[in-house]
Design an enzyme around this catalytic site. Structure first.
Site, PDB file in Angstrom:
ATOM      1  N   GLU A 260       1.080  -1.215   0.099  1.00 55.88           N
ATOM      2  CA  GLU A 260       0.076   0.033   0.292  1.00 55.88           C
ATOM      3  C   GLU A 260       0.762   1.353  -0.056  1.00 55.88           C
ATOM      4  O   GLU A 260       1.485   1.348   0.860  1.00 55.88           O
ATOM      5  CB  GLU A 260      -0.418   0.560   0.780  1.00 55.88           C
ATOM      6  CG  GLU A 260      -2.340   0.971   1.343  1.00 55.88           C
ATOM      7  CD  GLU A 260      -1.980   2.060   1.729  1.00 55.88           C
ATOM      8  OE1 GLU A 260      -1.067   2.996   0.842  1.00 55.88           O
ATOM      9  OE2 GLU A 260      -2.568   2.118   2.881  1.00 55.88           O
ATOM     10  N   CYS A 294      -1.802   8.205   3.357  1.00 55.44           N
ATOM     11  CA  CYS A 294      -2.134   7.443   2.567  1.00 55.44           C
ATOM     12  C   CYS A 294      -3.408   7.583   1.394  1.00 55.44           C
ATOM     13  O   CYS A 294      -2.853   8.504   0.180  1.00 55.44           O
ATOM     14  CB  CYS A 294      -1.792   6.149   2.463  1.00 55.44           C
ATOM     15  SG  CYS A 294      -2.899   5.712   3.599  1.00 55.44           S
ATOM     16  N   GLU A 393       3.325  13.026  -4.395  1.00 54.63           N
ATOM     17  CA  GLU A 393       2.471  12.384  -2.771  1.00 54.63           C
ATOM     18  C   GLU A 393       3.506  13.621  -2.146  1.00 54.63           C
ATOM     19  O   GLU A 393       4.931  12.917  -2.274  1.00 54.63           O
ATOM     20  CB  GLU A 393       2.854  11.301  -2.675  1.00 54.63           C
ATOM     21  CG  GLU A 393       1.496  11.172  -1.035  1.00 54.63           C
ATOM     22  CD  GLU A 393       2.078   9.717  -0.903  1.00 54.63           C
ATOM     23  OE1 GLU A 393       3.033   9.708  -0.718  1.00 54.63           O
ATOM     24  OE2 GLU A 393       0.666   9.350  -0.159  1.00 54.63           O
TER      25      GLU A 393
HETATM   26  P1  NDP Z   1       9.326   4.338   3.761  1.00 52.91           P
HETATM   27  O1  NDP Z   1       8.221   3.611   2.768  1.00 52.91           O
HETATM   28  O2  NDP Z   1      10.407   4.880   3.805  1.00 52.91           O
HETATM   29  O3  NDP Z   1       8.839   3.877   5.435  1.00 52.91           O
HETATM   30  C1  NDP Z   1       8.073   3.116   5.106  1.00 52.91           C
HETATM   31  C2  NDP Z   1       7.991   1.979   6.410  1.00 52.91           C
HETATM   32  O4  NDP Z   1       8.871   1.192   5.847  1.00 52.91           O
HETATM   33  C3  NDP Z   1       8.979   2.536   7.842  1.00 52.91           C
HETATM   34  O5  NDP Z   1       8.517   1.538   8.999  1.00 52.91           O
HETATM   35  C4  NDP Z   1      10.173   2.513   7.159  1.00 52.91           C
HETATM   36  O6  NDP Z   1      11.101   2.298   9.260  1.00 52.91           O
HETATM   37  C5  NDP Z   1      10.645   1.687   6.673  1.00 52.91           C
HETATM   38  N1  NDP Z   1      11.579   1.140   5.795  1.00 52.91           N
HETATM   39  C6  NDP Z   1      12.673   2.155   5.857  1.00 52.91           C
HETATM   40  N2  NDP Z   1      13.370   1.543   4.684  1.00 52.91           N
HETATM   41  C7  NDP Z   1      13.105   0.177   4.153  1.00 52.91           C
HETATM   42  C8  NDP Z   1      13.787  -0.818   3.774  1.00 52.91           C
HETATM   43  N3  NDP Z   1      14.722  -1.005   3.297  1.00 52.91           N
HETATM   44  N4  NDP Z   1      13.295  -2.395   4.001  1.00 52.91           N
HETATM   45  C9  NDP Z   1      12.344  -2.366   4.712  1.00 52.91           C
HETATM   46  N5  NDP Z   1      11.717  -1.352   5.531  1.00 52.91           N
HETATM   47  C10 NDP Z   1      11.770  -0.096   5.449  1.00 52.91           C
HETATM   48  O7  NDP Z   1       8.783   6.551   4.534  1.00 52.91           O
HETATM   49  P2  NDP Z   1       9.444   7.405   5.050  1.00 52.91           P
HETATM   50  O8  NDP Z   1       8.831   7.535   6.409  1.00 52.91           O
HETATM   51  O9  NDP Z   1      10.790   7.104   4.561  1.00 52.91           O
HETATM   52  O10 NDP Z   1       8.621   8.392   4.245  1.00 52.91           O
HETATM   53  C11 NDP Z   1       9.076   8.459   2.686  1.00 52.91           C
HETATM   54  C12 NDP Z   1       7.845   9.401   2.347  1.00 52.91           C
HETATM   55  O11 NDP Z   1       6.536   8.252   1.759  1.00 52.91           O
HETATM   56  C13 NDP Z   1       6.902  10.239   2.792  1.00 52.91           C
HETATM   57  O12 NDP Z   1       7.011  12.081   1.986  1.00 52.91           O
HETATM   58  C14 NDP Z   1       5.435   9.666   2.099  1.00 52.91           C
HETATM   59  O13 NDP Z   1       5.428  10.818   0.493  1.00 52.91           O
HETATM   60  C15 NDP Z   1       5.637   8.356   1.388  1.00 52.91           C
HETATM   61  N6  NDP Z   1       4.617   7.059   2.869  1.00 52.91           N
HETATM   62  C16 NDP Z   1       3.647   7.503   2.186  1.00 52.91           C
HETATM   63  C17 NDP Z   1       3.051   6.599   3.122  1.00 52.91           C
HETATM   64  C18 NDP Z   1       1.591   5.748   3.055  1.00 52.91           C
HETATM   65  O14 NDP Z   1       1.291   5.525   3.892  1.00 52.91           O
HETATM   66  N7  NDP Z   1       1.424   5.216   1.684  1.00 52.91           N
HETATM   67  C19 NDP Z   1       3.263   6.201   5.012  1.00 52.91           C
HETATM   68  C20 NDP Z   1       4.544   6.394   4.749  1.00 52.91           C
HETATM   69  C21 NDP Z   1       5.285   7.772   4.330  1.00 52.91           C
HETATM   70  P3  NDP Z   1      11.679   3.283   9.056  1.00 52.91           P
HETATM   71  O15 NDP Z   1      10.534   4.393   9.418  1.00 52.91           O
HETATM   72  O16 NDP Z   1      12.347   3.116  10.318  1.00 52.91           O
HETATM   73  O17 NDP Z   1      12.161   3.972   8.084  1.00 52.91           O
END
Ligand code: NDP
Length: 491
Positions: A260, A294, A393
């Site tokens: 998602e 999201c 986004e």
């Molecule tokens: P990420 O997609 O990087 O993070 C989402 C989750 O994935 C967090 O738990 C993160 O952990 C984890 N994660 C990060 N890198 C890895 C990896 N290599 N392997 C497995 N898991 C990983 O989003 P960000 O927090 O960096 O946000 C960046 C952008 O992403 C936001 O500005 C937004 O646009 C989008 N986003 C969208 C979301 C949604 O609901 N669709 C939710 C969050 C972000 P950790 O945070 O500890 O790094």
């Protein structure tokens, strides 16, 4: 009453455990930028420990599959545990909301709604455990064919920071209901509420290992979980780039994935719409959780004859919005992190440089602490459909308004991004409602509303870069099971 301890451990086998490295990470309060606690920095070895705990809960130590204390539990008993957990969450709702608000910055009222939704997810899935059944299939003479819905085994859940409790609820609730044991990696920026929720699971009576939480960094604990050969299904919510990395890591051992990945969701406002009804919904869709949603309605497409009027109405509402610390429970709290604040400001700087029209913006209250990650909500008008602000986004409180001339152009603009998560249609024309519901490229379409109150019963997920697979409702239960066909030849 739950307290906020200064040090948070991982949660494995129903126990708080320190990461093997002994390392910690700071927990930052977005309202003033201060560090108020430490959390465990779990790594690959901790993930391995959690996966083994989950495997023991599911399979036990013997050779017979699903013979562990969790794996052999009757469906009805799984439901009873989920129900008890839901009741405990409900009883601790205020404390959970306060922890969430401090950890993520979200206004208290929105954090309370998240805690309530979490309890509701478990309530919904508690009632579904003993209603998830296979089928018999009419086949050739002499055969009886049936299908069995079986849990995958051990499921991995990578949860983002924007709605930790809700996203945990929809994914872990369904996975446990279907009989899987879970390993969860929360986001580094928002893990406290989930550690408390896990503690309540132990209190409800879940056997050790059924639910495990490994906090840490995405590139360490998250990456290790996605690629762990002991994981049988991964559910991920987050950005498209990280989603791709997770899917690639999972593919190394052919592990199924639900992704998602957010959106650039449009709301289409036609001249015949009930504008008074639409206005508060259009604003809330981008203001809720400071736009870090999201399914945020981050684009509003407005039919030309009412474009200026709707813009003025929106501008009036935006100008009245107030931003402040989550505990003040205003319209918006701070963004979750300095990184997220910088990201939003970069989008706005570019919009400014490209001379887009800044039609209105809200106010950060004077007493908001200087070190907090505050961002006033902004309405940007006349955004060309190809502009970055209409394509990418932002994940912040920025609404991009674009006019359209006719229905065909509205659909082309709405469908003209790589995303396809949610769409809203505002019109009184019944035929148009149905036509557009079919034509819009999205996993959910709302007519004369947006989000329908979030209903845990409603399947949710996207197409294109918004991801694949469905969560929520019964669809999630199917995703967390695999179907086995059994054909008996009896003559
Ligand atoms: P990420 O997609 O990087 O993070 C989402 C989750 O994935 C967090 O738990 C993160 O952990 C984890 N994660 C990060 N890198 C890895 C990896 N290599 N392997 C497995 N898991 C990983 O989003 P960000 O927090 O960096 O946000 C960046 C952008 O992403 C936001 O500005 C937004 O646009 C989008 N986003 C969208 C979301 C949604 O609901 N669709 C939710 C969050 C972000 P950790 O945070 O500890 O790094």
């Amino acid at each position: 009453m739950l307290q906020v301890p200064e040090r948070y451990a991982l949660f494995i086998d129903n126990e708080p455990v320190a990461p093997l490295s002994g390392d910690t990470l700071p927990v930052v309060d977005p309202s003033d930028g201060s560090t108020f606690a430490q959390m465990g920095r779990g790594g690959g070895a901790d993930v391995d420990r959690a996966v083994r705990a989950a495997r023991r809960a599911f399979d036990g130590s013997g050779t017979e599959p699903a013979a562990g204390p969790w794996g052999r539990l009757d469906a009805v008993d799984r439901g009873r545990l989920l129900r008890r957990w839901a009741d405990l969450i409900d009883a601790n709702r205020e404390a959970l909301a306060r922890i969430e608000s401090r950890d993520t910055g979200k206004p208290l009222g929105q954090a309370r709604a998240d805690a309530q939704a979490l309890a509701r997810y478990f309530e919904f899935y508690a009632g579904a455990t003993d209603k998830l059944h296979g089928q018999t299939i009419p086949y050739r003479h002499g055969y009886t064919v049936l299908t069995l819905r079986e849990p995958h085994g051990v499921t991995g859940h990578i949860v983002p920071w924007n709605y930790p409790m809700q996203i945990f609820g929809r994914s872990v609730g369904a996975a446990l209901a279907a009989g899987n044991a879970c390993v969860v990696k929360p986001a580094e920026d928002a893990c406290l509420s989930l550690l408390e929720v896990a503690r309540l699971a132990a209190e409800a009576g879940f056997p050790p290992g059924a639910l495990n939480i490994v906090t840490g960094l995405g590139g360490e604990a998250g990456q290790a979980l996605a690629g762990h050969p002991g994981i049988d299904h991964i559910s991920f919510t987050g950005s498209p780039d990280t989603g791709r990395r997770v899917a690639q890591a999972a593919a190394t051992h052919h592990c199924p994935v639900t992704l998602e990945l957010g959106g650039k969701s449009p709301q289409l406002v036609f001249a015949d719409a009930d504008l008074e009804a639409a206005l508060p919904v259009l604003v809330n869709a981008i203001v809720q959780n400071a736009g870090q949603t999201c399914s945020a309605g981050s684009r509003v497409l407005i039919e030309a004859p009412v474009y200026r009027r709707v813009l003025e109405m929106l501008a009036g509402r935006f100008a009245a919005l107030r931003v402040g610390p989550g505990r003040d429970d205003l319209d918006l709290g701070p963004l979750v992190s300095q990184r997220q604040q910088q990201r939003v400001q970069d989008f706005l700087s570019q919009a400014h440089a490209d001379r887009l029209e800044f039609a209105a913006q809200g106010t950060v209250v004077e007493h908001a602490p200087a070190g907090g990650f505050y961002q006033a909500p902004v309405l940007v008008a006349g955004v060309p459909p190809a502009h970055r602000l209409a394509q990418e986004e932002v994940f912040g409180p920025v609404l991009a308004a674009t006019p359209f001339d006719d229905e065909a152009q509205a659909v082309a603009i709405a469908n003209g991004t790589r995303y396809g998560l949610v769409a809203g249609i505002w019109t009184r024309d019944g035929a148009r409602q149905l036509r557009l519901a079919r034509q819009l490229r999205a996993g959910q379409v709302f007519v004369n509303n947006y989000g329908a109150g979030g209903g845990v019963e409603l399947p949710f997920g996207g197409v294109g870069s918004s991801g694949y697979g469905r969560e929520k409702g019964f669809e999630a239960l199917y995703a967390f099971t695999s179907l086995k066909t059994v054909a008996l030849r009896h003559g």
